[in-house]
Motif scaffolding. Structure first.
Motif, PDB file in Angstrom:
ATOM      1  N   MET A 133       4.395  26.812 -23.658  1.00 51.25           N
ATOM      2  CA  MET A 133       5.346  26.351 -22.679  1.00 51.25           C
ATOM      3  C   MET A 133       4.614  25.500 -21.656  1.00 51.25           C
ATOM      4  SD  MET A 133       7.642  28.297 -20.206  1.00 51.25           S
ATOM      5  CE  MET A 133       8.526  29.122 -19.848  1.00 51.25           C
ATOM      6  N   ARG A 134       5.228  24.402 -21.307  1.00 51.73           N
ATOM      7  CA  ARG A 134       4.589  23.468 -20.370  1.00 51.73           C
ATOM      8  C   ARG A 134       5.008  23.825 -18.950  1.00 51.73           C
ATOM      9  NH1 ARG A 134       2.663  18.301 -22.283  1.00 51.73           N
ATOM     10  NH2 ARG A 134       3.116  17.636 -20.202  1.00 51.73           N
ATOM     11  N   HIS A 135       4.063  23.616 -18.022  1.00 49.41           N
ATOM     12  CA  HIS A 135       4.370  23.856 -16.602  1.00 49.41           C
ATOM     13  C   HIS A 135       5.059  22.628 -16.030  1.00 49.41           C
ATOM     14  CE1 HIS A 135       2.085  27.517 -16.659  1.00 49.41           C
ATOM     15  NE2 HIS A 135       1.007  26.879 -17.115  1.00 49.41           N
ATOM     16  N   PRO A 136       5.995  22.852 -15.127  1.00 47.66           N
ATOM     17  CA  PRO A 136       6.705  21.699 -14.571  1.00 47.66           C
ATOM     18  C   PRO A 136       5.796  20.826 -13.699  1.00 47.66           C
ATOM     19  CG  PRO A 136       7.502  23.734 -13.579  1.00 47.66           C
ATOM     20  CD  PRO A 136       6.540  24.108 -14.655  1.00 47.66           C
ATOM     21  N   ASN A 137       4.755  21.386 -13.106  1.00 46.37           N
ATOM     22  CA  ASN A 137       3.845  20.612 -12.265  1.00 46.37           C
ATOM     23  C   ASN A 137       2.665  20.073 -13.060  1.00 46.37           C
ATOM     24  OD1 ASN A 137       5.422  21.126 -10.076  1.00 46.37           O
ATOM     25  ND2 ASN A 137       4.228  22.900  -9.395  1.00 46.37           N
ATOM     26  N   ASP A 138       2.691  20.215 -14.340  1.00 42.32           N
ATOM     27  CA  ASP A 138       1.580  19.774 -15.177  1.00 42.32           C
ATOM     28  C   ASP A 138       1.642  18.260 -15.275  1.00 42.32           C
ATOM     29  OD1 ASP A 138      -0.579  19.760 -16.761  1.00 42.32           O
ATOM     30  OD2 ASP A 138       0.444  20.439 -18.575  1.00 42.32           O
ATOM     31  N   ASN A 139       0.840  17.603 -14.431  1.00 42.48           N
ATOM     32  CA  ASN A 139       0.846  16.148 -14.399  1.00 42.48           C
ATOM     33  C   ASN A 139      -0.056  15.618 -15.499  1.00 42.48           C
ATOM     34  OD1 ASN A 139       2.382  16.349 -12.108  1.00 42.48           O
ATOM     35  ND2 ASN A 139       0.624  16.209 -10.742  1.00 42.48           N
ATOM     36  N   GLY A 140       0.260  14.462 -15.934  1.00 41.08           N
ATOM     37  CA  GLY A 140      -0.582  13.826 -16.939  1.00 41.08           C
ATOM     38  C   GLY A 140      -1.775  13.165 -16.276  1.00 41.08           C
ATOM     39  N   PHE A 141      -2.675  12.670 -17.092  1.00 41.87           N
ATOM     40  CA  PHE A 141      -3.908  12.062 -16.587  1.00 41.87           C
ATOM     41  C   PHE A 141      -3.609  10.866 -15.686  1.00 41.87           C
ATOM     42  CE2 PHE A 141      -7.268   8.882 -17.075  1.00 41.87           C
ATOM     43  CZ  PHE A 141      -8.332   9.583 -16.512  1.00 41.87           C
ATOM     44  N   ASN A 142      -2.726  10.003 -16.105  1.00 37.15           N
ATOM     45  CA  ASN A 142      -2.410   8.803 -15.326  1.00 37.15           C
ATOM     46  C   ASN A 142      -1.807   9.160 -13.971  1.00 37.15           C
ATOM     47  OD1 ASN A 142      -3.370   6.937 -17.133  1.00 37.15           O
ATOM     48  ND2 ASN A 142      -1.427   6.827 -18.275  1.00 37.15           N
ATOM     49  N   GLU A 143      -0.961  10.164 -13.937  1.00 37.44           N
ATOM     50  CA  GLU A 143      -0.353  10.551 -12.675  1.00 37.44           C
ATOM     51  C   GLU A 143      -1.398  11.133 -11.726  1.00 37.44           C
ATOM     52  OE1 GLU A 143       3.398  13.213 -11.191  1.00 37.44           O
ATOM     53  OE2 GLU A 143       3.340  12.489 -13.261  1.00 37.44           O
ATOM     54  N   ARG A 144      -2.314  11.936 -12.244  1.00 31.00           N
ATOM     55  CA  ARG A 144      -3.387  12.476 -11.409  1.00 31.00           C
ATOM     56  C   ARG A 144      -4.276  11.357 -10.896  1.00 31.00           C
ATOM     57  NH1 ARG A 144      -3.896  16.247 -15.723  1.00 31.00           N
ATOM     58  NH2 ARG A 144      -5.894  15.301 -16.255  1.00 31.00           N
ATOM     59  N   ARG A 145      -4.511  10.373 -11.728  1.00 29.87           N
ATOM     60  CA  ARG A 145      -5.355   9.242 -11.335  1.00 29.87           C
ATOM     61  C   ARG A 145      -4.686   8.446 -10.217  1.00 29.87           C
ATOM     62  NH1 ARG A 145      -5.837   4.356 -14.658  1.00 29.87           N
ATOM     63  NH2 ARG A 145      -7.398   3.125 -13.616  1.00 29.87           N
ATOM     64  N   LYS A 146      -3.388   8.203 -10.343  1.00 26.49           N
ATOM     65  CA  LYS A 146      -2.645   7.472  -9.312  1.00 26.49           C
ATOM     66  C   LYS A 146      -2.674   8.250  -7.987  1.00 26.49           C
ATOM     67  CE  LYS A 146       0.606   5.110 -12.345  1.00 26.49           C
ATOM     68  NZ  LYS A 146       1.986   5.017 -12.775  1.00 26.49           N
ATOM     69  N   THR A 147      -2.522   9.556  -8.065  1.00 29.39           N
ATOM     70  CA  THR A 147      -2.546  10.391  -6.863  1.00 29.39           C
ATOM     71  C   THR A 147      -3.910  10.305  -6.182  1.00 29.39           C
ATOM     72  OG1 THR A 147      -0.986  11.892  -7.903  1.00 29.39           O
ATOM     73  CG2 THR A 147      -2.142  12.719  -5.972  1.00 29.39           C
ATOM     74  N   ALA A 148      -4.980  10.340  -6.961  1.00 28.57           N
ATOM     75  CA  ALA A 148      -6.327  10.244  -6.400  1.00 28.57           C
ATOM     76  C   ALA A 148      -6.548   8.886  -5.746  1.00 28.57           C
ATOM     77  CB  ALA A 148      -7.365  10.490  -7.488  1.00 28.57           C
ATOM     78  N   ILE A 149      -6.080   7.823  -6.390  1.00 24.84           N
ATOM     79  CA  ILE A 149      -6.232   6.475  -5.823  1.00 24.84           C
ATOM     80  C   ILE A 149      -5.449   6.376  -4.514  1.00 24.84           C
ATOM     81  CG2 ILE A 149      -5.635   4.057  -6.185  1.00 24.84           C
ATOM     82  CD1 ILE A 149      -6.327   4.461  -9.161  1.00 24.84           C
ATOM     83  N   GLU A 150      -4.267   6.923  -4.501  1.00 24.34           N
ATOM     84  CA  GLU A 150      -3.448   6.884  -3.285  1.00 24.34           C
ATOM     85  C   GLU A 150      -4.117   7.672  -2.154  1.00 24.34           C
ATOM     86  OE1 GLU A 150      -0.542   5.626  -0.907  1.00 24.34           O
ATOM     87  OE2 GLU A 150      -0.788   5.013  -3.001  1.00 24.34           O
ATOM     88  N   ALA A 151      -4.704   8.817  -2.474  1.00 24.80           N
ATOM     89  CA  ALA A 151      -5.404   9.619  -1.459  1.00 24.80           C
ATOM     90  C   ALA A 151      -6.589   8.843  -0.893  1.00 24.80           C
ATOM     91  CB  ALA A 151      -5.868  10.941  -2.055  1.00 24.80           C
ATOM     92  N   LYS A 152      -7.330   8.131  -1.755  1.00 28.75           N
ATOM     93  CA  LYS A 152      -8.462   7.326  -1.289  1.00 28.75           C
ATOM     94  C   LYS A 152      -7.983   6.203  -0.380  1.00 28.75           C
ATOM     95  CE  LYS A 152     -11.604   8.173  -5.124  1.00 28.75           C
ATOM     96  NZ  LYS A 152     -12.312   7.577  -6.256  1.00 28.75           N
ATOM     97  N   LYS A 153      -6.850   5.573  -0.732  1.00 29.05           N
ATOM     98  CA  LYS A 153      -6.305   4.498   0.098  1.00 29.05           C
ATOM     99  C   LYS A 153      -5.919   5.034   1.480  1.00 29.05           C
ATOM    100  CE  LYS A 153      -4.468   1.457  -3.493  1.00 29.05           C
ATOM    101  NZ  LYS A 153      -3.236   0.928  -4.094  1.00 29.05           N
TER     102      LYS A 153
END
Length: 126
Positions: free
Chosen positions: A1-21
Protein backbone atom coordinates in the motif's frame (compact mmCIF):
# COMPACT_ATOMS: atom_id res chain seq x y z
CA UNK A 1 0.00 0.00 0.00
CA UNK A 2 1.32 3.40 -0.94
CA UNK A 3 1.44 6.31 1.50
CA UNK A 4 -0.41 9.43 0.46
CA UNK A 5 2.59 11.62 1.35
CA UNK A 6 5.00 9.40 -0.55
CA UNK A 7 6.46 11.94 -2.95
CA UNK A 8 8.35 10.92 -5.99
CA UNK A 9 11.97 11.81 -6.65
CA UNK A 10 11.17 14.79 -8.87
CA UNK A 11 8.78 16.28 -6.34
CA UNK A 12 11.35 15.95 -3.54
CA UNK A 13 13.94 17.55 -5.79
CA UNK A 14 11.64 20.49 -6.59
CA UNK A 15 10.93 20.96 -2.87
CA UNK A 16 14.65 21.01 -2.08
CA UNK A 17 15.34 23.55 -4.84
CA UNK A 18 12.51 25.75 -3.59
CA UNK A 19 13.85 25.57 -0.01
CA UNK A 20 17.32 26.62 -1.25
CA UNK A 21 15.78 29.55 -3.17
CA UNK A 22 13.92 30.70 -0.05
CA UNK A 23 17.11 30.45 2.02
CA UNK A 24 19.04 32.49 -0.55
CA UNK A 25 16.26 35.08 -0.63
CA UNK A 26 16.39 35.30 3.16
CA UNK A 27 20.15 35.93 3.10
CA UNK A 28 19.81 38.43 0.24
CA UNK A 29 17.22 40.38 2.26
CA UNK A 30 19.46 40.45 5.37
CA UNK A 31 20.98 43.87 6.13
CA UNK A 32 24.53 44.43 4.89
CA UNK A 33 27.34 45.60 7.20
CA UNK A 34 27.33 48.96 5.42
CA UNK A 35 23.65 49.65 6.15
CA UNK A 36 23.03 52.54 8.58
CA UNK A 37 20.94 50.26 10.79
CA UNK A 38 23.81 47.77 11.11
CA UNK A 39 26.25 50.62 11.74
CA UNK A 40 24.00 51.89 14.55
CA UNK A 41 23.81 48.41 16.10
CA UNK A 42 27.59 48.04 15.89
CA UNK A 43 28.09 51.46 17.51
CA UNK A 44 25.63 50.52 20.27
CA UNK A 45 27.52 47.26 20.91
CA UNK A 46 30.84 49.10 21.05
CA UNK A 47 29.42 51.69 23.47
CA UNK A 48 28.02 48.93 25.66
CA UNK A 49 31.36 47.11 25.66
CA UNK A 50 33.21 50.33 26.50
CA UNK A 51 30.81 51.09 29.38
CA UNK A 52 31.17 47.52 30.64
CA UNK A 53 34.97 47.83 30.56
CA UNK A 54 34.82 51.15 32.43
CA UNK A 55 32.58 49.63 35.13
CA UNK A 56 34.94 46.67 35.44
CA UNK A 57 37.94 49.01 35.80
CA UNK A 58 36.05 51.03 38.43
CA UNK A 59 35.17 47.85 40.37
CA UNK A 60 38.79 46.71 40.25
CA UNK A 61 39.91 50.14 41.48
CA UNK A 62 37.46 49.96 44.37
CA UNK A 63 38.59 46.43 45.21
CA UNK A 64 42.23 47.51 45.11
CA UNK A 65 41.50 50.51 47.38
CA UNK A 66 39.55 48.30 49.81
CA UNK A 67 42.37 45.75 49.82
CA UNK A 68 44.94 48.46 50.53
CA UNK A 69 42.77 49.82 53.34
CA UNK A 70 42.45 46.38 54.88
CA UNK A 71 46.20 45.82 54.57
CA UNK A 72 46.84 49.17 56.31
CA UNK A 73 44.39 48.28 59.09
CA UNK A 74 46.05 44.89 59.50
CA UNK A 75 49.49 46.54 59.67
CA UNK A 76 48.23 49.01 62.28
CA UNK A 77 46.68 46.20 64.31
CA UNK A 78 49.89 44.19 64.09
CA UNK A 79 51.94 47.20 65.18
CA UNK A 80 49.56 47.85 68.08
CA UNK A 81 49.70 44.20 69.12
CA UNK A 82 53.48 44.22 68.91
CA UNK A 83 53.68 47.39 71.00
CA UNK A 84 51.29 45.91 73.56
CA UNK A 85 53.30 42.71 73.67
CA UNK A 86 56.54 44.65 74.08
CA UNK A 87 54.99 46.73 76.90
CA UNK A 88 53.81 43.57 78.65
CA UNK A 89 57.26 42.00 78.27
CA UNK A 90 58.90 45.13 79.66
CA UNK A 91 56.44 45.16 82.58
CA UNK A 92 57.19 41.49 83.32
CA UNK A 93 60.93 42.17 83.08
CA UNK A 94 60.59 45.19 85.40
CA UNK A 95 58.64 43.04 87.87
CA UNK A 96 61.30 40.34 87.74
CA UNK A 97 64.05 42.94 88.19
CA UNK A 98 62.17 44.47 91.14
CA UNK A 99 61.72 41.05 92.74
CA UNK A 100 65.42 40.26 92.23
CA UNK A 101 66.38 43.64 93.69
CA UNK A 102 64.18 43.01 96.75
CA UNK A 103 65.67 39.53 97.22
CA UNK A 104 69.19 40.95 96.98
CA UNK A 105 68.32 43.78 99.38
CA UNK A 106 66.73 41.32 101.84
CA UNK A 107 69.77 39.08 101.57
CA UNK A 108 72.07 42.05 102.18
CA UNK A 109 69.96 43.10 105.20
CA UNK A 110 70.12 39.56 106.62
CA UNK A 111 73.88 39.45 106.08
CA UNK A 112 74.27 42.86 107.71
CA UNK A 113 72.17 41.67 110.69
CA UNK A 114 74.21 38.47 110.94
CA UNK A 115 77.46 40.44 110.78
CA UNK A 116 76.16 42.80 113.48
CA UNK A 117 75.24 39.89 115.75
CA UNK A 118 78.62 38.27 115.12
CA UNK A 119 80.40 41.54 115.93
CA UNK A 120 78.31 41.95 119.12
CA UNK A 121 79.14 38.40 120.19
CA UNK A 122 82.86 38.96 119.57
CA UNK A 123 82.66 42.22 121.52
CA UNK A 124 81.06 40.44 124.51
CA UNK A 125 83.63 37.63 124.45
CA UNK A 126 86.69 39.65 124.25
Amino acid sequence: MRHPNDNGFNERRKTAIEAKKQLLAKFAAAPKPTDPEMQAQLAAREATAKAREERRAEREGLKRAENERQMAEAAEAAAAAEASERAEAEARQAEVNDRVARVVADEAARKAERDRRYAARKARQG
